[in-house]
Design an enzyme around this catalytic site. Structure first.
Site, PDB file in Angstrom:
ATOM      1  N   HIS A 114     -23.522 -61.734 -16.226  1.00 36.30           N
ATOM      2  CA  HIS A 114     -22.215 -61.358 -15.679  1.00 36.30           C
ATOM      3  C   HIS A 114     -22.271 -61.158 -14.168  1.00 36.30           C
ATOM      4  O   HIS A 114     -21.278 -60.778 -13.569  1.00 36.30           O
ATOM      5  CB  HIS A 114     -21.778 -60.063 -16.353  1.00 36.30           C
ATOM      6  CG  HIS A 114     -22.851 -59.015 -16.281  1.00 36.30           C
ATOM      7  ND1 HIS A 114     -23.966 -59.075 -17.089  1.00 36.30           N
ATOM      8  CD2 HIS A 114     -23.016 -57.966 -15.479  1.00 36.30           C
ATOM      9  CE1 HIS A 114     -24.769 -58.073 -16.783  1.00 36.30           C
ATOM     10  NE2 HIS A 114     -24.213 -57.381 -15.804  1.00 36.30           N
ATOM     11  N   ASP A 277     -18.381 -63.106 -20.885  1.00 34.48           N
ATOM     12  CA  ASP A 277     -18.986 -63.075 -19.548  1.00 34.48           C
ATOM     13  C   ASP A 277     -19.555 -64.448 -19.151  1.00 34.48           C
ATOM     14  O   ASP A 277     -19.357 -65.447 -19.849  1.00 34.48           O
ATOM     15  CB  ASP A 277     -20.073 -62.004 -19.488  1.00 34.48           C
ATOM     16  CG  ASP A 277     -21.306 -62.391 -20.280  1.00 34.48           C
ATOM     17  OD1 ASP A 277     -21.163 -63.127 -21.269  1.00 34.48           O
ATOM     18  OD2 ASP A 277     -22.417 -61.971 -19.908  1.00 34.48           O
ATOM     19  N   ASP A 279     -22.403 -66.076 -19.244  1.00 31.03           N
ATOM     20  CA  ASP A 279     -23.180 -66.908 -20.167  1.00 31.03           C
ATOM     21  C   ASP A 279     -22.717 -66.775 -21.614  1.00 31.03           C
ATOM     22  O   ASP A 279     -23.376 -67.273 -22.527  1.00 31.03           O
ATOM     23  CB  ASP A 279     -24.670 -66.573 -20.051  1.00 31.03           C
ATOM     24  CG  ASP A 279     -24.961 -65.131 -20.395  1.00 31.03           C
ATOM     25  OD1 ASP A 279     -24.095 -64.273 -20.145  1.00 31.03           O
ATOM     26  OD2 ASP A 279     -26.055 -64.843 -20.910  1.00 31.03           O
TER      27      ASP A 279
HETATM   28  C1  G1P Z   1     -27.218 -54.145 -18.747  1.00 30.25           C
HETATM   29  C2  G1P Z   1     -26.692 -53.450 -19.974  1.00 30.25           C
HETATM   30  C3  G1P Z   1     -27.563 -53.742 -21.164  1.00 30.25           C
HETATM   31  C4  G1P Z   1     -27.704 -55.253 -21.344  1.00 30.25           C
HETATM   32  C5  G1P Z   1     -28.182 -55.891 -20.052  1.00 30.25           C
HETATM   33  C6  G1P Z   1     -28.214 -57.400 -20.144  1.00 30.25           C
HETATM   34  O1  G1P Z   1     -28.494 -53.644 -18.441  1.00 30.25           O
HETATM   35  O2  G1P Z   1     -26.608 -52.055 -19.775  1.00 30.25           O
HETATM   36  O3  G1P Z   1     -26.991 -53.172 -22.289  1.00 30.25           O
HETATM   37  O4  G1P Z   1     -28.615 -55.534 -22.348  1.00 30.25           O
HETATM   38  O5  G1P Z   1     -27.294 -55.532 -18.986  1.00 30.25           O
HETATM   39  O6  G1P Z   1     -26.939 -57.930 -20.389  1.00 30.25           O
HETATM   40  P1  G1P Z   1     -28.764 -52.506 -17.358  1.00 30.25           P
HETATM   41  O7  G1P Z   1     -28.188 -52.995 -16.051  1.00 30.25           O
HETATM   42  O8  G1P Z   1     -28.036 -51.281 -17.810  1.00 30.25           O
HETATM   43  O9  G1P Z   1     -30.244 -52.348 -17.355  1.00 30.25           O
HETATM   44 ZN    ZN Z   2     -24.365 -62.212 -20.417  1.00 26.72          ZN
END
Ligand code: G1P
Ligand code: ZN
Length: 543
Positions: A114, A277, A279
């Site tokens: 994202h 998002d 991907d």
């Molecule tokens: C964030 C989200 C987590 C997800 C990851 C990848 O990670 O909180 O749940 O798995 O993106 O999409 P974070 O930035 O909190 O480490």
């Molecule tokens: Zn993603």
């Protein structure tokens, strides 16, 4: 075929996080940077000579160049067949499915999820193993170690392969097979959901919108929602994948998808809206005046699973990431199935899925999925909701409110504090961890802390331990505060504070979570001493 054995610097600066290697595009554009990283995957990931691998990305800026590099390095390492989505596109769940379907030895997913795209945006590489799931921590650790001492990479001398044309090309002895990125995934969805019921719903006066955010799911939604389910063309918004996602931030949350939220709350009557998002692995579900909290969504899907063809037999177990609301725990308890609590990051679910211990899992960050792939899956969640609406004959809002009345509500929201100095962020987290032993039993603002810990996960399948996965604080009214540092940012540190309050009073049920959690937010800031330590007063985002 040429083996380059040149000065392979730059080495990786930091360890890849839970979602693979994610950096600014400009870092990836440095000579040999991507080659080095890919070579380390080839050196550590297993025996790929003669094997089949999958490759594709979310279409962001640098996707095409990176894929050509991947083709050269794969051929240099003797890969037998590289299956690539047309125009270099593959959504993350579709790639996971293809790895499994084609019995590939693994797959490369070129995405920064994202995060914003474009020349000044981010790029990323994830490696998924033969199970279709993300590389385990032990593998990413050895890949990182290899990046610190790599001295050569292997690549074939090749002209760019045309990825716009379906079919096979011989690339220095390796077959590059360009496939339609959508068909296999769409076929899989048709086996899981009742397409006839959804089609009838669409034809019967129901109105929906799906926002692909100019990212990878546009072509998937066009095939599934428009062509197979008969949705009018104008239900699909921003369906064209663009290298910079149209300048937007392809994250389906109420802030970055504000236009969609405005649309469903606007004058044109729309019953249901959803978005994915960059991907395609995240989802956001909206009803008029309602953003379905991902924790609620997971709980509702679990509670209603039997009404969906793919889960007619019921589910064996569920899992959620630690910060995700405990709404699903309540459902699991009533269904009499186990509920696992894992660290943040999808890969922790994969062992549980492979071992048949769970069928449904999700994260608070708008990620939900099941055993059909080994990634979270945005469109899958959207179809699940549509199928549910069709069989229950109820609106999104009615389904959610019925659920709250039956199970109670775990009002949940998150505050993100951006700390420009990453070092300071780590220091704040360390102080919080050190304060844990003194918190037990402490009264604060009318509540009492009943337990606090630094979360550690013991994987029941492979016995591995993941320590220091965030601080959890539990209160006597059933509330919980969780703190952890984000692992996906590319600059500074982001402290995530997760607030959750258990609500059963009927008159409180439909109040906004941010309002219900305001007292907890004050407590969370106080206990973390964020203002004293960083001078930061306000979160950068509240979701
Ligand atoms: C964030 C989200 C987590 C997800 C990851 C990848 O990670 O909180 O749940 O798995 O993106 O999409 P974070 O930035 O909190 O480490
Ligand atoms: Zn993603």
């Amino acid at each position: 075929m040429k083996t380059r054995s040149v000065n392979t610097r730059p080495y990786l600066d930091q360890k890849p996080g839970t979602a693979g290697l994610r950096r600014k595009v400009r870092i990836f554009q440095q000579p040999r940077y991507l080659e080095n990283f890919l070579q380390c995957i080839f050196d550590c990931g297993g025996q790929f000579a003669g094997e089949t691998l999958i490759a594709g990305g979310d279409g962001r800026f640098h996707n095409q160049e990176a894929l050509q590099t991947l083709i050269r390095v794969s051929a240099g390492n003797g890969v037998g067949r590289l299956i690539v989505g047309r125009n270099g596109l593959l959504s993350t769940p579709a790639a996971s499915h293809l790895i499994r379907q084609r019995a590939a030895a693994g797959g490369f997913l070129l995405t920064a999820s994202h995060n914003p795209g474009g020349p000044d945006g981010d790029f990323g590489v994830k490696f998924n193993t033969a199970s279709g799931g993300q590389a385990p921590e032990s593998l990413t650790r050895s890949i990182y170690d290899a990046t610190q001492s790599i001295e050569r990479y292997l690549e074939a001398d090749l002209a760019p392969v045309d990825l716009g044309r379906l079919g096979e090309t011989d690339a220095a002895g390796m077959i590059v097979e360009v496939i339609d990125p959508v068909i296999d995934y769409a076929n899989l969805m048709e086996t899981l959901f009742d397409f006839d019921r959804i089609e009838a719903l669409f034809a019967g006066g129901f109105s929906a919108r799906y926002d692909a955010m100019h990212a990878v799911t546009g072509p998937y939604a066009a095939e599934i929602l428009n062509r197979r389910l008969g949705a009018p063309a104008d239900w699909l918004l921003n369906g064209q994948p663009l290298p910079d996602f149209g300048g937007g931030h392809p994250d389906p949350n109420p802030v970055d998808a504000a236009d969609l939220v405005a649309l469903i709350n606007g004058p044109v009557p729309v019953d249901f809206a959803a978005a994915s998002d960059g991907d395609g692995d995240r989802n956001m579900i909206l009803g008029p005046g309602l953003v379905v909290s991902p924790g609620d969504s997971l709980a509702i899907l679990a509670a209603n699973a039997r009404q969906i063809p793919g889960f007619e037999e019921g589910i064996s177990g569920v899992a959620r990431s630690m910060p995700t609301s405990r709404a699903i725990d309540e459902v699991a308890r009533r269904l009499g199935v186990p509920c696992f609590e894992t660290p943040t990051g999808w890969r922790y679910f994969c062992n549980l899925l492979d071992d048949g211990r769970i069928d449904l899992c999700g994260e608070e960050s708008f990620g939900t999925s099941s055993n059909h792939v080994r990634e979270k899956d945005g469109l899958w969640a959207v179809l699940f909701w549509l199928n549910l609406i069709a069989v229950r004959g109820q609106s999104v809002n009615e389904i959610v409110e019925d659920h709250w009345r039956e199970f109670g509500r775990n009002a949940f929201n998150r505050e993100d504090f951006f700390i420009p100095d990453a070092e300071l962020g780590s220091q704040l987290m360390a102080e919080l961890e050190n304060s844990v032993p003194e918190l037990d039993g402490r009264p604060v603002d009318g509540l009492r802390i009943t337990a606090a810990d630094v979360f550690a996960y013991h994987d029941p399948v492979d016995g591995s331990v993941s320590a220091q996965q965030g601080v959890r604080i539990f209160f006597d009214d059933g509330s919980r505060i969780v703190y952890r540092l984000s692992g996906t940012g590319t600059t500074g540190a982001t402290l995530r504070i997760y607030l959750e309050r258990r609500v059963t009073e009927t008159d409180l049920l439909i109040r906004p979570a941010v309002e219900l959690n305001a007292p907890l937010s004050t407590i969370a800031r106080k206990l973390s001493r964020i203002r004293e330590l960083t001078g930061i007063e306000q979160p950068a985002a509240v979701v």
